[in-house]
Design an enzyme around this catalytic site. Structure first.
Site, PDB file in Angstrom:
ATOM      1  N   CYS A  42       0.855  -1.189   0.000  1.00 61.28           N
ATOM      2  CA  CYS A  42       0.000   0.000   0.000  1.00 61.28           C
ATOM      3  C   CYS A  42       0.886   1.233   0.000  1.00 61.28           C
ATOM      4  O   CYS A  42       1.855   1.289   0.766  1.00 61.28           O
ATOM      5  CB  CYS A  42      -0.886   0.002   1.240  1.00 61.28           C
ATOM      6  SG  CYS A  42      -2.005   1.412   1.307  1.00 61.28           S
ATOM      7  N   HIS A  85     -10.168   1.185   1.307  1.00 62.66           N
ATOM      8  CA  HIS A  85      -9.777   2.577   1.590  1.00 62.66           C
ATOM      9  C   HIS A  85     -10.999   3.493   1.596  1.00 62.66           C
ATOM     10  O   HIS A  85     -11.110   4.383   2.440  1.00 62.66           O
ATOM     11  CB  HIS A  85      -8.796   3.096   0.537  1.00 62.66           C
ATOM     12  CG  HIS A  85      -7.383   2.659   0.744  1.00 62.66           C
ATOM     13  ND1 HIS A  85      -6.677   2.916   1.889  1.00 62.66           N
ATOM     14  CD2 HIS A  85      -6.523   1.991  -0.073  1.00 62.66           C
ATOM     15  CE1 HIS A  85      -5.449   2.427   1.779  1.00 62.66           C
ATOM     16  NE2 HIS A  85      -5.325   1.851   0.601  1.00 62.66           N
TER      17      HIS A  85
HETATM   18  C1  QAP Z   1      -2.706  -2.046  -3.839  1.00 65.17           C
HETATM   19  O1  QAP Z   1      -0.747  -0.798  -3.821  1.00 65.17           O
HETATM   20  C2  QAP Z   1      -2.281  -3.440  -4.182  1.00 65.17           C
HETATM   21  O2  QAP Z   1       5.410  -0.426  -0.107  1.00 65.17           O
HETATM   22  C3  QAP Z   1      -1.934  -0.975  -4.547  1.00 65.17           C
HETATM   23  O3  QAP Z   1       7.433   1.054  -1.099  1.00 65.17           O
HETATM   24  C4  QAP Z   1      -0.951  -3.839  -4.097  1.00 65.17           C
HETATM   25  O4  QAP Z   1       0.228   0.250  -5.499  1.00 65.17           O
HETATM   26  C5  QAP Z   1      -3.204  -4.349  -4.546  1.00 65.17           C
HETATM   27  C6  QAP Z   1       3.933   0.548  -3.293  1.00 65.17           C
HETATM   28  C7  QAP Z   1      -0.581  -5.134  -4.403  1.00 65.17           C
HETATM   29  C8  QAP Z   1      -2.836  -5.619  -4.878  1.00 65.17           C
HETATM   30  C9  QAP Z   1      -1.524  -6.035  -4.804  1.00 65.17           C
HETATM   31  C10 QAP Z   1       4.091  -0.034  -2.047  1.00 65.17           C
HETATM   32  C11 QAP Z   1       4.963   1.303  -3.813  1.00 65.17           C
HETATM   33  C12 QAP Z   1       2.704   0.411  -4.066  1.00 65.17           C
HETATM   34  C13 QAP Z   1       5.243   0.145  -1.336  1.00 65.17           C
HETATM   35  C14 QAP Z   1       0.329  -0.204  -4.399  1.00 65.17           C
HETATM   36  C15 QAP Z   1       6.299   0.914  -1.851  1.00 65.17           C
HETATM   37  C16 QAP Z   1       6.148   1.484  -3.084  1.00 65.17           C
HETATM   38  C17 QAP Z   1       1.558  -0.119  -3.579  1.00 65.17           C
HETATM   39 CO    CO Z   2      -3.651   0.986  -0.161  1.00 64.27          CO
END
Ligand code: QAP
Ligand code: CO
Length: 170
Positions: free
Chosen positions: A91, A137
């Site tokens: 996230c 969210h």
């Molecule tokens: C939600 O999350 C999601 O820790 C979207 O350092 C994620 O875009 C749904 C992100 C995975 C399904 C599977 C996280 C970027 C991005 C981090 C994201 C980071 C840099 C998270």
């Molecule tokens: Co999120």
């Protein structure tokens, strides 16, 4: 287009419940553009308006693996099968922390697009996971809320470590 500040867990504003979008105007289009810009700059695949402190039911996504860009306005989902997924999720509001949660592998999405037209779509895998994560969210919920105390401690520690590293940079 403007890159917005992404609220970081445990900011209480992330607990706000989003309201329905009722007007599909230029302001909404601007919000969507800013959300895509903010998501891309941050290296994300999904972003809910809640995360930039706008409490409207608006989600943007760009899912790899052939799905691509999506704009979800006033979305809802229902499970299609009882099968659960085994993917790790992250996230942008809890950077550096990834964990597996029980999520449905297949869901039916119903939402409006940026012009207000309703659409339905069957989603599975990463796309289905992203829908469930981002919808949480909009309800003021958070993917680490339901973790065991031990795993939540790990998440909180990952955030604290990151904050310390950021302070050193200043
Ligand atoms: C939600 O999350 C999601 O820790 C979207 O350092 C994620 O875009 C749904 C992100 C995975 C399904 C599977 C996280 C970027 C991005 C981090 C994201 C980071 C840099 C998270
Ligand atoms: Co999120």
């Amino acid at each position: 287009m403007t890159v917005k500040f992404i609220l970081q867990y445990p900011d209480p504003r992330l607990r706000t419940r989003a309201s329905d979008v009722v007007v599909f105007d230029d302001a909404l289009q601007l919000l969507i553009n800013d959300m895509f810009e903010t998501m891309y700059i941050s290296g994300g695949i999904g972003l809910a308006a809640t995360q930039i402190n706008v409490h409207l039911k608006v989600i943007v996504m760009d899912i790899p693996d052939g799905i691509g860009k999506r704009v979800l306005i006033n979305p809802t989902w229902t499970p299609v099968t009882t099968e659960l997924s085994e993917l790790k999720e992250g996230c942008l509001s809890v950077p550096g922390y990834y964990d597996k949660l029980p999520r449905y592998e297949n869901v039916m999405l119903r939402a409006q697009d940026s012009s207000g037209t309703f659409f339905e779509e069957n989603a599975s895998g990463l796309y289905a996971l992203c829908i469930q994560h981002e919808l949480d969210h909009l309800l003021g919920k958070f993917f680490i809320d339901d973790l065991s105390p031990l795993r939540r401690k790990r998440a909180t520690e990952a955030m604290a470590k990151r904050k310390r590293a950021e302070r050193k940079k200043l």
